[in-house]
Design a protein around this motif. Structure first.
Motif, PDB file in Angstrom:
ATOM      1  N   GLY A 373       0.788  -1.223   0.000  1.00 12.35           N
ATOM      2  CA  GLY A 373       0.000   0.000   0.000  1.00 12.35           C
ATOM      3  C   GLY A 373       0.823   1.277   0.000  1.00 12.35           C
ATOM      4  N   PRO A 374       1.904   1.372   0.808  1.00 11.71           N
ATOM      5  CA  PRO A 374       2.716   2.604   0.779  1.00 11.71           C
ATOM      6  C   PRO A 374       3.251   2.929  -0.614  1.00 11.71           C
ATOM      7  CG  PRO A 374       3.256   1.320   2.726  1.00 11.71           C
ATOM      8  CD  PRO A 374       2.337   0.472   1.902  1.00 11.71           C
ATOM      9  N   VAL A 375       3.632   1.892  -1.370  1.00  8.13           N
ATOM     10  CA  VAL A 375       4.115   2.127  -2.735  1.00  8.13           C
ATOM     11  C   VAL A 375       2.973   2.647  -3.614  1.00  8.13           C
ATOM     12  CG1 VAL A 375       5.158   1.047  -4.770  1.00  8.13           C
ATOM     13  CG2 VAL A 375       5.867   0.338  -2.488  1.00  8.13           C
ATOM     14  N   SER A 376       1.793   2.032  -3.498  1.00  7.81           N
ATOM     15  CA  SER A 376       0.633   2.466  -4.287  1.00  7.81           C
ATOM     16  C   SER A 376       0.257   3.902  -3.964  1.00  7.81           C
ATOM     17  CB  SER A 376      -0.555   1.539  -4.016  1.00  7.81           C
ATOM     18  OG  SER A 376      -0.271   0.205  -4.374  1.00  7.81           O
ATOM     19  N   LEU A 468      13.610  -6.318  -6.021  1.00  8.40           N
ATOM     20  CA  LEU A 468      13.339  -4.946  -5.601  1.00  8.40           C
ATOM     21  C   LEU A 468      12.242  -4.297  -6.436  1.00  8.40           C
ATOM     22  CD1 LEU A 468      16.961  -3.625  -4.930  1.00  8.40           C
ATOM     23  CD2 LEU A 468      15.228  -4.261  -3.252  1.00  8.40           C
ATOM     24  N   GLN A 469      12.082  -4.751  -7.681  1.00  2.68           N
ATOM     25  CA  GLN A 469      11.059  -4.152  -8.538  1.00  2.68           C
ATOM     26  C   GLN A 469       9.687  -4.794  -8.369  1.00  2.68           C
ATOM     27  OE1 GLN A 469      12.316  -2.926 -12.660  1.00  2.68           O
ATOM     28  NE2 GLN A 469      14.194  -4.022 -12.093  1.00  2.68           N
ATOM     29  N   ILE A 470       9.628  -5.949  -7.706  1.00  2.00           N
ATOM     30  CA  ILE A 470       8.333  -6.600  -7.486  1.00  2.00           C
ATOM     31  C   ILE A 470       7.376  -5.711  -6.692  1.00  2.00           C
ATOM     32  CG2 ILE A 470       7.217  -8.476  -6.202  1.00  2.00           C
ATOM     33  CD1 ILE A 470       9.385 -10.338  -7.239  1.00  2.00           C
ATOM     34  N   PRO A 471       7.808  -5.093  -5.560  1.00  3.04           N
ATOM     35  CA  PRO A 471       6.882  -4.205  -4.848  1.00  3.04           C
ATOM     36  C   PRO A 471       6.390  -3.051  -5.705  1.00  3.04           C
ATOM     37  CG  PRO A 471       8.783  -4.728  -3.481  1.00  3.04           C
ATOM     38  CD  PRO A 471       9.086  -5.234  -4.844  1.00  3.04           C
ATOM     39  N   VAL A 472       7.260  -2.517  -6.590  1.00  4.10           N
ATOM     40  CA  VAL A 472       6.851  -1.413  -7.457  1.00  4.10           C
ATOM     41  C   VAL A 472       5.795  -1.896  -8.450  1.00  4.10           C
ATOM     42  CG1 VAL A 472       7.639   0.281  -9.146  1.00  4.10           C
ATOM     43  CG2 VAL A 472       9.101  -0.316  -7.197  1.00  4.10           C
ATOM     44  N   PHE A 473       6.026  -3.076  -9.044  1.00  3.15           N
ATOM     45  CA  PHE A 473       5.065  -3.592 -10.018  1.00  3.15           C
ATOM     46  C   PHE A 473       3.712  -3.871  -9.364  1.00  3.15           C
ATOM     47  CE2 PHE A 473       3.049  -7.218 -12.155  1.00  3.15           C
ATOM     48  CZ  PHE A 473       2.889  -6.693 -13.426  1.00  3.15           C
ATOM     49  N   GLY A 571      -3.236   0.924 -18.683  1.00  3.72           N
ATOM     50  CA  GLY A 571      -2.235   1.706 -17.964  1.00  3.72           C
ATOM     51  C   GLY A 571      -1.122   0.829 -17.418  1.00  3.72           C
ATOM     52  N   LEU A 572      -1.482  -0.349 -16.900  1.00  7.31           N
ATOM     53  CA  LEU A 572      -0.473  -1.278 -16.399  1.00  7.31           C
ATOM     54  C   LEU A 572       0.351  -1.846 -17.554  1.00  7.31           C
ATOM     55  CD1 LEU A 572       0.566  -2.714 -13.829  1.00  7.31           C
ATOM     56  CD2 LEU A 572      -0.994  -4.582 -14.364  1.00  7.31           C
ATOM     57  N   ALA A 573      -0.288  -2.165 -18.674  1.00  5.88           N
ATOM     58  CA  ALA A 573       0.441  -2.665 -19.840  1.00  5.88           C
ATOM     59  C   ALA A 573       1.382  -1.596 -20.386  1.00  5.88           C
ATOM     60  CB  ALA A 573      -0.543  -3.112 -20.921  1.00  5.88           C
ATOM     61  N   LEU A 574       0.959  -0.328 -20.318  1.00 10.38           N
ATOM     62  CA  LEU A 574       1.822   0.764 -20.758  1.00 10.38           C
ATOM     63  C   LEU A 574       3.070   0.846 -19.881  1.00 10.38           C
ATOM     64  CD1 LEU A 574       2.387   3.329 -22.435  1.00 10.38           C
ATOM     65  CD2 LEU A 574       0.973   4.598 -20.789  1.00 10.38           C
ATOM     66  N   TYR A 575       2.888   0.762 -18.576  1.00  8.30           N
ATOM     67  CA  TYR A 575       4.030   0.792 -17.654  1.00  8.30           C
ATOM     68  C   TYR A 575       5.008  -0.348 -17.959  1.00  8.30           C
ATOM     69  CZ  TYR A 575       6.486  -0.742 -13.435  1.00  8.30           C
ATOM     70  OH  TYR A 575       7.430  -1.213 -12.561  1.00  8.30           O
ATOM     71  N   TRP A 576       4.496  -1.549 -18.129  1.00  6.35           N
ATOM     72  CA  TRP A 576       5.343  -2.723 -18.343  1.00  6.35           C
ATOM     73  C   TRP A 576       6.042  -2.646 -19.698  1.00  6.35           C
ATOM     74  CZ3 TRP A 576       7.319  -5.369 -14.815  1.00  6.35           C
ATOM     75  CH2 TRP A 576       7.774  -6.680 -14.983  1.00  6.35           C
ATOM     76  N   THR A 577       5.351  -2.103 -20.710  1.00  5.53           N
ATOM     77  CA  THR A 577       5.951  -1.956 -22.036  1.00  5.53           C
ATOM     78  C   THR A 577       7.122  -0.983 -22.002  1.00  5.53           C
ATOM     79  OG1 THR A 577       3.821  -2.391 -23.105  1.00  5.53           O
ATOM     80  CG2 THR A 577       5.511  -1.313 -24.436  1.00  5.53           C
ATOM     81  N   VAL A 578       6.913   0.188 -21.394  1.00  2.00           N
ATOM     82  CA  VAL A 578       7.980   1.184 -21.312  1.00  2.00           C
ATOM     83  C   VAL A 578       9.153   0.637 -20.497  1.00  2.00           C
ATOM     84  CG1 VAL A 578       8.575   3.494 -20.482  1.00  2.00           C
ATOM     85  CG2 VAL A 578       6.371   3.091 -21.587  1.00  2.00           C
TER      86      VAL A 578
END
Length: 614
Positions: A373-376, A468-473, A571-578
């Motif tokens: 939640g803090p990351v979100s 480390l990127q799992i919490p961000v994703f 929006g999530l697909a856009l993040y993952w693509t970039v």
């Protein structure tokens, strides 16, 4: 492309086709019909009040809860004409009904019911997003026997900035409900039991409707319909709790579906009946005794509605939440009052956070951001700040945040890539060491780590950036699925970043797979994302520790990701693509740099003599 690759590609495409079917098997589809009064036209100016009365409206038999709990049934005489009072302010239109003396429906003036997924195709209608609705019990209706309801019909009166509902019962008990509109989608309610007789009256336990979670639009599959209740911790009740297809353990053990959900022990501080983006949040001023939730049926769509939109969900369901209060003894002239504050509006994090701080009840937990939640919250606050301060579109903001995140992890990722390349080049020397000390595993381990240290290789560095990127994703995913700010936010061809970017549907006979319109949606952004993943995978050398089967799994991971993310938000697909494209760029830049260790390893052949036997 070899035969195995073709077979795997076909299998992944088959999963895409059957994914909707599997979801609908697990979570039966839900629907909410269009309310007749749900129109954007004829809105009223700020603080103005409008009145409407309907004395001839025919109403279907009211839905009833199962008996067995205090106040289990809703009683109303349908032969008595229904009266409606409508109050409108800047944010919403509130419709009150004489049947049950409660809030029948809330229409949110700034939010359309549907938003097109394609930017150039304006499929938004003049229907407004609604909470509750004409086919469920009104909020703050009382449930119970005739001693608490009489004929179920109240006298409605328009008062300054509000409505009053009054019901006199045969034993001298008078029930008075005062509704007052406030700012920021708030409505305050006071319910008073008053003994106007000359004898003592025993008021039985009461069960009050706190709100009903209904689908957001005709295509809403109901997976986000939830009732949250709070007693220091926010706890969800979903439609799957009442689902006959629900299993008790990972889909392996069947169970008998529950008929009702009951919880609480004089500690229910609030109840939220919500869908993906909107909520009815009832906050009693004194904690309720318990909360009761039922799944109820809604009327199915008409043939005309199905013809207008074949994707309309066929099996309407809703979750109805009620609050239970204990009975009381009232002497002549004595009164008992319960007070509530209702938030009926969008699930905006900052608004709910301010509400939680005001009432000290963590109201923002209904956002369900989860463990990360803090990351979100940090991502959502940053997105809104960039949007409102700099005037940037949300699609651009997602790209900028992705770039910033990638830059923050750049050193770790670069070290990981460099280490992986060194491991690949130094693998022959490592195998020679392993052969030399094959009879002494302990010494080999020591020599191996000495070898890693000398060549500046960290075999664990490949896992660290990913971990480390799992919490961000996950934080991004949790934020994007509930952020109403992204609802209707356009970018390029995308009309709504909060849902899949379906541009058109392929004419395939897919009724039997659960696609109600019989067509497979074509979503470009997940396809672009999968292409970027394949490109990234082709540039990434496999870890030396991977065996052949693991390497094959990693090779086809992009196709598996395509299946899992095909119907998630664009929006999530856009993040993952970039993010994938930036990884490709970093891989190429890292490869272009000269690494002395790699250069020396490729020029030098090291031979290690076998260990002499003693």
């Amino acid at each position: 492309m070899d035969r195995k690759s073709i077979l795997i590609l076909v299998a992944c495409f088959g999963l895409i086709l059957s994914w909707q079917y599997m979801l609908q098997k697990k979570y039966p589809a839900m629907n909410h019909p269009h309310p007749a009064t749900n129109s954007i036209a004829n809105t009223t100016a700020s603080n103005a009040v409008s009145f409407s009365a309907d004395t001839n409206q025919a109403v279907a038999p009211s839905p009833a809860l199962s008996p067995g709990r205090p106040g289990g049934n809703f009683i109303v005489r349908n032969d008595v004409p229904e009266e409606l009072l409508v109050i409108t302010n800047d944010n919403a239109r509130y419709i009150f009904t004489s049947r049950g003396g409660g809030l029948k429906e809330v229409q949110l003036l700034h939010y359309p019911e549907t938003v097109s997924s394609v930017r150039k195709k304006n499929k938004t209608t003049n229907q407004l997003a609604t909470l509750n609705g004409p086919d469920v019990l009104p909020t703050y209706a009382i449930l119970g026997d005739e001693s608490l309801q009489g004929d179920g019909n109240y006298k409605l009166t328009l008062v300054p900035n509000g409505v009053q509902a009054v019901k006199g019962l045969s034993n001298g008990l008078v029930i008075i409900k005062d509704f007052q509109l406030s700012t920021n989608y708030l409505l305050t309610t006071s319910v008073r039991f008053q003994n106007d007789s000359k004898l003592p009256i025993v008021v039985p336990p009461q069960q009050w409707v706190a709100g009903t979670a209904t689908p957001m639009d005709p295509r809403d599959n109901g997976m986000a319909q939830t009732v949250y209740w709070y007693n220091g911790k926010a706890k969800p009740v979903m439609l799957s709790y009442f689902n006959t297809n629900t299993s008790s353990f990972m889909g392996l053990v069947s169970r008998t579906p529950a008929k009702e959900f009951v919880a609480g022990s004089n500690d229910v501080s609030w109840v939220s009946a919500q869908n993906q983006f909107f909520t009815l949040l009832t906050m009693p001023h004194a904690p309720a005794e318990s909360v009761v939730v039922h799944m109820i049926d809604l009327p199915p769509p008409t043939p005309e509605e199905l013809q207008a939109d074949p994707a309309t969900i066929r099996n309407p369901k809703a979750l109805q939440a009620t609050l239970v209060y204990p009975g009381a003894h009232l002497d002549p002239g004595q009164a008992l009052t319960n007070q509530f504050t209702l938030f009926a509006g969008p699930k905006e994090y900052q608004t709910l956070a301010n509400l939680g701080a005001r009432f000290n009840n963590d109201a923002d937990l209904i956002m369900n951001f989860g463990f990360f939640g803090p990351v979100s919250k940090a991502l959502l606050v940053t997105m809104n700040w960039l949007h409102f301060s700099a005037g940037l579109a949300y699609g651009i903001i997602i790209i900028l945040i992705t770039i910033v995140i990638k830059l923050l992890f750049w050193p770790l990722t670069q070290a990981s890539m460099r280490s992986a390349k060194r491991m690949q080049v130094l693998q022959p020397q490592l195998k020679a060491l392993q052969e030399k000390y094959k009879d002494d595993p302990q010494k080999f381990t020591a020599k191996q780590w000495e070898f890693y240290k000398k060549n500046k290789v960290n075999p664990m560095s490949g896992c660290l950036p990913a971990l480390l990127q799992i919490p961000v994703f996950i934080g991004f995913y949790s934020m994007l699925r509930t952020a109403i700010e992204l609802r209707g936010a356009p970018f390029l061809w995308i009309g709504d970043l909060s849902k899949p970017d379906t541009v058109f549907s392929l004419p395939l006979p897919l009724h039997y797979l659960g696609y109600s319109d019989g067509f497979l949606p074509l979503n470009p952004m997940p396809l672009i994302m999968a292409g970027a993943l394949l490109w990234q995978a082709s540039l990434t050398p496999p870890a030396p520790s991977m065996d052949a089967s693991q390497q094959k799994i990693m090779k086809y991971m992009p196709l598996m990701m395509l299946v899992f993310m095909y119907n998630l938000s664009s929006g999530l697909a856009l993040y993952w693509t970039v993010s994938n494209l930036l990884t490709v760029l970093q891989t190429k830049l890292t490869r272009a740099q000269v690494d002395p260790i790699v250069a020396n390893a490729t020029k030098t052949t090291v031979s290690v003599a076998p260990q002499k036997k003693k």
